[in-house]
Motif scaffolding. Structure first.
Motif, PDB file in Angstrom:
ATOM      1  N   ALA A   1     -29.461   6.866  31.110  1.00  0.00           N
ATOM      2  CA  ALA A   1     -30.470   5.804  31.062  1.00  0.00           C
ATOM      3  C   ALA A   1     -30.172   4.721  32.082  1.00  0.00           C
ATOM      4  CB  ALA A   1     -30.554   5.230  29.653  1.00  0.00           C
ATOM      5  N   GLY A   2     -30.016   5.153  33.344  1.00  0.00           N
ATOM      6  CA  GLY A   2     -29.867   4.198  34.442  1.00  0.00           C
ATOM      7  C   GLY A   2     -31.260   3.828  34.938  1.00  0.00           C
ATOM      8  N   SER A   3     -31.424   3.686  36.258  1.00  0.00           N
ATOM      9  CA  SER A   3     -32.724   3.283  36.810  1.00  0.00           C
ATOM     10  C   SER A   3     -33.831   4.230  36.361  1.00  0.00           C
ATOM     11  CB  SER A   3     -32.678   3.294  38.340  1.00  0.00           C
ATOM     12  OG  SER A   3     -31.606   2.534  38.794  1.00  0.00           O
ATOM     13  N   MET A   4     -33.618   5.543  36.555  1.00  0.00           N
ATOM     14  CA  MET A   4     -34.693   6.492  36.266  1.00  0.00           C
ATOM     15  C   MET A   4     -34.846   6.768  34.770  1.00  0.00           C
ATOM     16  SD  MET A   4     -37.247   8.163  36.952  1.00  0.00           S
ATOM     17  CE  MET A   4     -37.402   7.784  38.677  1.00  0.00           C
TER      18      MET A   4
ATOM     19  N   SER B   1     -26.290   7.563  26.969  1.00  0.00           N
ATOM     20  CA  SER B   1     -25.861   7.220  28.323  1.00  0.00           C
ATOM     21  C   SER B   1     -24.380   7.560  28.473  1.00  0.00           C
ATOM     22  CB  SER B   1     -26.119   5.728  28.555  1.00  0.00           C
ATOM     23  OG  SER B   1     -26.755   5.544  29.791  1.00  0.00           O
ATOM     24  N   GLY B   2     -23.805   7.185  29.604  1.00  0.00           N
ATOM     25  CA  GLY B   2     -22.403   7.522  29.846  1.00  0.00           C
ATOM     26  C   GLY B   2     -21.439   6.718  28.991  1.00  0.00           C
ATOM     27  N   HIS B   3     -21.792   5.454  28.726  1.00  0.00           N
ATOM     28  CA  HIS B   3     -20.917   4.569  27.957  1.00  0.00           C
ATOM     29  C   HIS B   3     -21.638   4.105  26.693  1.00  0.00           C
ATOM     30  CE1 HIS B   3     -19.429   4.329  32.094  1.00  0.00           C
ATOM     31  NE2 HIS B   3     -18.235   4.159  31.541  1.00  0.00           N
TER      32      HIS B   3
ATOM     33  N   SER C   1     -23.738   0.934  27.091  1.00  0.00           N
ATOM     34  CA  SER C   1     -25.036   1.034  27.776  1.00  0.00           C
ATOM     35  C   SER C   1     -26.052   1.790  26.923  1.00  0.00           C
ATOM     36  CB  SER C   1     -24.908   1.637  29.178  1.00  0.00           C
ATOM     37  OG  SER C   1     -24.173   2.813  29.154  1.00  0.00           O
TER      38      SER C   1
ATOM     39  N   ALA D   1     -31.576  12.684  32.945  1.00  0.00           N
ATOM     40  CA  ALA D   1     -31.645  11.726  34.060  1.00  0.00           C
ATOM     41  C   ALA D   1     -30.238  11.250  34.399  1.00  0.00           C
ATOM     42  CB  ALA D   1     -32.555  10.566  33.697  1.00  0.00           C
ATOM     43  N   THR D   2     -29.296  12.183  34.417  1.00  0.00           N
ATOM     44  CA  THR D   2     -27.914  11.848  34.798  1.00  0.00           C
ATOM     45  C   THR D   2     -27.723  12.145  36.289  1.00  0.00           C
ATOM     46  OG1 THR D   2     -27.113  14.064  34.240  1.00  0.00           O
ATOM     47  CG2 THR D   2     -26.989  12.401  32.507  1.00  0.00           C
ATOM     48  N   PRO D   3     -26.708  11.552  36.910  1.00  0.00           N
ATOM     49  CA  PRO D   3     -26.412  11.866  38.314  1.00  0.00           C
ATOM     50  C   PRO D   3     -26.133  13.366  38.483  1.00  0.00           C
ATOM     51  CG  PRO D   3     -25.175   9.942  37.580  1.00  0.00           C
ATOM     52  CD  PRO D   3     -25.804  10.524  36.363  1.00  0.00           C
TER      53      PRO D   3
ATOM     54  N   VAL E   1     -34.483  15.654  36.067  1.00  0.00           N
ATOM     55  CA  VAL E   1     -34.951  14.900  37.237  1.00  0.00           C
ATOM     56  C   VAL E   1     -33.825  14.719  38.261  1.00  0.00           C
ATOM     57  CG1 VAL E   1     -36.644  13.687  35.794  1.00  0.00           C
ATOM     58  CG2 VAL E   1     -34.477  12.570  36.314  1.00  0.00           C
ATOM     59  N   ALA E   2     -32.697  15.386  38.029  1.00  0.00           N
ATOM     60  CA  ALA E   2     -31.564  15.255  38.963  1.00  0.00           C
ATOM     61  C   ALA E   2     -31.951  15.887  40.306  1.00  0.00           C
ATOM     62  CB  ALA E   2     -30.332  15.925  38.388  1.00  0.00           C
ATOM     63  N   TYR E   3     -32.040  15.043  41.303  1.00  0.00           N
ATOM     64  CA  TYR E   3     -32.554  15.477  42.603  1.00  0.00           C
ATOM     65  C   TYR E   3     -31.568  16.422  43.302  1.00  0.00           C
ATOM     66  CZ  TYR E   3     -34.355  15.196  47.340  1.00  0.00           C
ATOM     67  OH  TYR E   3     -34.841  15.513  48.579  1.00  0.00           O
TER      68      TYR E   3
ATOM     69  N   PRO F   1     -39.653  12.323  39.538  1.00  0.00           N
ATOM     70  CA  PRO F   1     -40.574  11.209  39.271  1.00  0.00           C
ATOM     71  C   PRO F   1     -40.225  10.003  40.144  1.00  0.00           C
ATOM     72  CG  PRO F   1     -38.859  11.320  37.590  1.00  0.00           C
ATOM     73  CD  PRO F   1     -38.476  12.293  38.663  1.00  0.00           C
TER      74      PRO F   1
HETATM   75  N1  LIG Z   1     -33.688   6.267  40.850  1.00  0.00           N
HETATM   76  C1  LIG Z   1     -34.726   6.978  41.258  1.00  0.00           C
HETATM   77  O1  LIG Z   1     -35.717   6.442  41.804  1.00  0.00           O
HETATM   78  C2  LIG Z   1     -34.739   8.488  41.039  1.00  0.00           C
HETATM   79  C3  LIG Z   1     -35.885   9.216  41.418  1.00  0.00           C
HETATM   80  C4  LIG Z   1     -35.938  10.593  41.161  1.00  0.00           C
HETATM   81  C5  LIG Z   1     -34.839  11.234  40.584  1.00  0.00           C
HETATM   82  N2  LIG Z   1     -33.737  10.496  40.264  1.00  0.00           N
HETATM   83  C6  LIG Z   1     -32.594  11.206  39.660  1.00  0.00           C
HETATM   84  O2  LIG Z   1     -32.281  10.614  38.418  1.00  0.00           O
HETATM   85  C7  LIG Z   1     -30.885  10.754  38.170  1.00  0.00           C
HETATM   86  C8  LIG Z   1     -30.343   9.390  37.778  1.00  0.00           C
HETATM   87  O3  LIG Z   1     -30.565   8.502  38.837  1.00  0.00           O
HETATM   88  P1  LIG Z   1     -30.507   6.920  38.589  1.00  0.00           P
HETATM   89  O4  LIG Z   1     -30.998   6.291  39.828  1.00  0.00           O
HETATM   90  O5  LIG Z   1     -31.154   6.583  37.288  1.00  0.00           O
HETATM   91  O6  LIG Z   1     -28.915   6.718  38.457  1.00  0.00           O
HETATM   92  P2  LIG Z   1     -28.115   5.564  37.719  1.00  0.00           P
HETATM   93  O7  LIG Z   1     -28.907   4.305  37.694  1.00  0.00           O
HETATM   94  O8  LIG Z   1     -26.757   5.555  38.306  1.00  0.00           O
HETATM   95  O9  LIG Z   1     -28.004   6.073  36.190  1.00  0.00           O
HETATM   96  C9  LIG Z   1     -27.220   7.157  35.807  1.00  0.00           C
HETATM   97  C10 LIG Z   1     -27.182   7.213  34.297  1.00  0.00           C
HETATM   98  O10 LIG Z   1     -26.465   8.377  33.878  1.00  0.00           O
HETATM   99  C11 LIG Z   1     -25.601   7.987  32.838  1.00  0.00           C
HETATM  100  N3  LIG Z   1     -24.471   8.898  32.680  1.00  0.00           N
HETATM  101  C12 LIG Z   1     -23.391   9.061  33.478  1.00  0.00           C
HETATM  102  N4  LIG Z   1     -22.572   9.993  32.941  1.00  0.00           N
HETATM  103  C13 LIG Z   1     -23.151  10.412  31.781  1.00  0.00           C
HETATM  104  C14 LIG Z   1     -22.790  11.330  30.776  1.00  0.00           C
HETATM  105  N5  LIG Z   1     -21.678  12.057  30.847  1.00  0.00           N
HETATM  106  N6  LIG Z   1     -23.634  11.497  29.715  1.00  0.00           N
HETATM  107  C15 LIG Z   1     -24.774  10.788  29.610  1.00  0.00           C
HETATM  108  N7  LIG Z   1     -25.171   9.891  30.541  1.00  0.00           N
HETATM  109  C16 LIG Z   1     -24.364   9.713  31.611  1.00  0.00           C
HETATM  110  C17 LIG Z   1     -25.156   6.597  33.223  1.00  0.00           C
HETATM  111  O11 LIG Z   1     -24.607   5.946  32.089  1.00  0.00           O
HETATM  112  P3  LIG Z   1     -23.617   4.671  32.208  1.00  0.00           P
HETATM  113  O12 LIG Z   1     -24.380   3.617  32.950  1.00  0.00           O
HETATM  114  O13 LIG Z   1     -23.352   4.305  30.792  1.00  0.00           O
HETATM  115  O14 LIG Z   1     -22.419   5.142  32.964  1.00  0.00           O
HETATM  116  C18 LIG Z   1     -26.496   6.011  33.662  1.00  0.00           C
HETATM  117  O15 LIG Z   1     -27.234   5.605  32.537  1.00  0.00           O
HETATM  118  C19 LIG Z   1     -30.237  11.309  39.436  1.00  0.00           C
HETATM  119  O16 LIG Z   1     -29.900  12.653  39.255  1.00  0.00           O
HETATM  120  C20 LIG Z   1     -31.329  11.138  40.495  1.00  0.00           C
HETATM  121  O17 LIG Z   1     -31.316  12.202  41.437  1.00  0.00           O
HETATM  122  C21 LIG Z   1     -33.660   9.150  40.463  1.00  0.00           C
END
Ligand SMILES: NC(=O)c1ccc[n+]([C@@H]2O[C@H](COP(=O)([O-])OP(=O)(O)OC[C@H]3O[C@@H](n4cnc5c(N)ncnc54)[C@H](OP(=O)(O)O)[C@@H]3O)[C@@H](O)[C@H]2O)c1
Length: 257
Positions: A8-11, A34-36, A39, A67-69, A93-95, A117
């Motif tokens: 539950a980061g940006s996306m 989420s990861g922590h 959060s 929606a994790t990295p 949605v992991a790119y 998305p």
């Molecule tokens: N941002 C965009 O515009 C966009 C567009 C299309 C696709 N995407 C895809 O969406 C994915 C996430 O991108 P983002 O921009 O949202 O990244 P982000 O802001 O860094 O968020 C990543 C999220 O994943 C969580 N996470 C990490 N390890 C985890 C685990 N083991 N179990 C559960 N959750 C975990 C993190 O939690 P913590 O914060 O608690 O560590 C955080 O909530 C990526 O794969 C990216 O390719 C993003």
């Protein structure tokens, strides 16, 4: 439908926000991990949805949105596959983790959708690029109906997803820079900052509505505004002289590369 959001980061947060706006989705049926722990708790509290303590709780999911990295996706999906039922639909949605790789990671899970998305899904005005080769994406399923509530679905072949990702996913950043520059230039000429942003933002919304709702071409809209010998065409000329089009095209090319 029980919807479990993994990450539950940006996306992830943008998708949760959009889901919470839907009339046919109850917050009681949305779960997040989420990861922590902190959060997870924070996002669950913000959207009044259910925090999940561990992956094992995903066993009750009808739909999982991953929606994790990318690196996390590659390690966590095989674990998820052993927890969820074969009927659970997984939207990832992991790119870059494409359908063949998702199939490998998820094994017996057949209902999977690879989707890119963009952030405006949070206000249900997103672009959701879906790999058209996946059966689930082409069917009129409850999950596809749900996703349609988040914005417009664009079906493209797998090798064009990166193009839509650049033009739809990254371009909100470019559009935001354009709005900021537009507002700065109005401030330069004496307009207050607040009004300058209001003008620039509403201009963008109105222009998009005209193009979408009236189905007119961008060139036709430009011609409507730019009268012969007028001020707008002088501005257009300045943009061309400074390589505006080339800069936009190069930005997209660099984003795809
Ligand atoms: N941002 C965009 O515009 C966009 C567009 C299309 C696709 N995407 C895809 O969406 C994915 C996430 O991108 P983002 O921009 O949202 O990244 P982000 O802001 O860094 O968020 C990543 C999220 O994943 C969580 N996470 C990490 N390890 C985890 C685990 N083991 N179990 C559960 N959750 C975990 C993190 O939690 P913590 O914060 O608690 O560590 C955080 O909530 C990526 O794969 C990216 O390719 C993003």
């Amino acid at each position: 439908m029980n919807i479990y959001v993994l990450g539950a980061g940006s996306m992830g947060a943008a998708l949760i926000a959009g889901l919470c706006n839907l009339e046919n989705v109850s917050r009681e049926n949305i779960y997040v991990l989420s990861g922590h722990t902190e959060s997870t708790a924070k996002i669950a509290h913000k959207y009044q949805i259910n925090p999940v303590g561990q992956l094992a709780e995903f066993s009750g999911a009808d739909l999982v949105i991953n929606a994790t990295p990318v690196d996390v996706t590659r390690t966590i999906l095989p674990k998820l596959a052993s927890i969820i039922t074969a009927e659970t639909v997984v939207v990832s949605v992991a790119y870059g983790v494409d359908v063949p790789e998702l199939k490998q990671l998820l094994g017996r899970v057949t209902g999977l959708i690879y989707m890119i998305p963009n952030i405006p899904v949070s206000v249900n005005q997103g672009v959701l690029a879906v790999d058209s080769t996946v059966d689930q994406a082409s069917e009129d399923t409850p999950v596809m109906e749900l996703l349609r509530g988040l914005g417009q679905i664009v079906r493209v072949e797998a090798d064009l997803l990166d193009v839509v990702s650049a033009g739809g996913g990254s371009a909100p950043a470019f559009a935001a820079i354009f709005v900021e520059a537009l507002a700065d230039s109005m401030v330069l000429h004496g307009l207050g900052r607040k009004v300058a942003y209001q003008v620039a933002e509403q201009m963008l919304r109105g222009t998009a509505s005209l193009l979408l709702d009236r189905q007119i071409l961008p060139a036709q809209l430009k011609d409507l505004v730019a009268s012969p010998g007028g001020s707008t065409i002088r501005g257009v000329n300045a943009l061309e002289q400074h390589g505006f089009r080339a800069a936009v095209m190069e930005a997209i090319t660099k984003t795809i590369a």
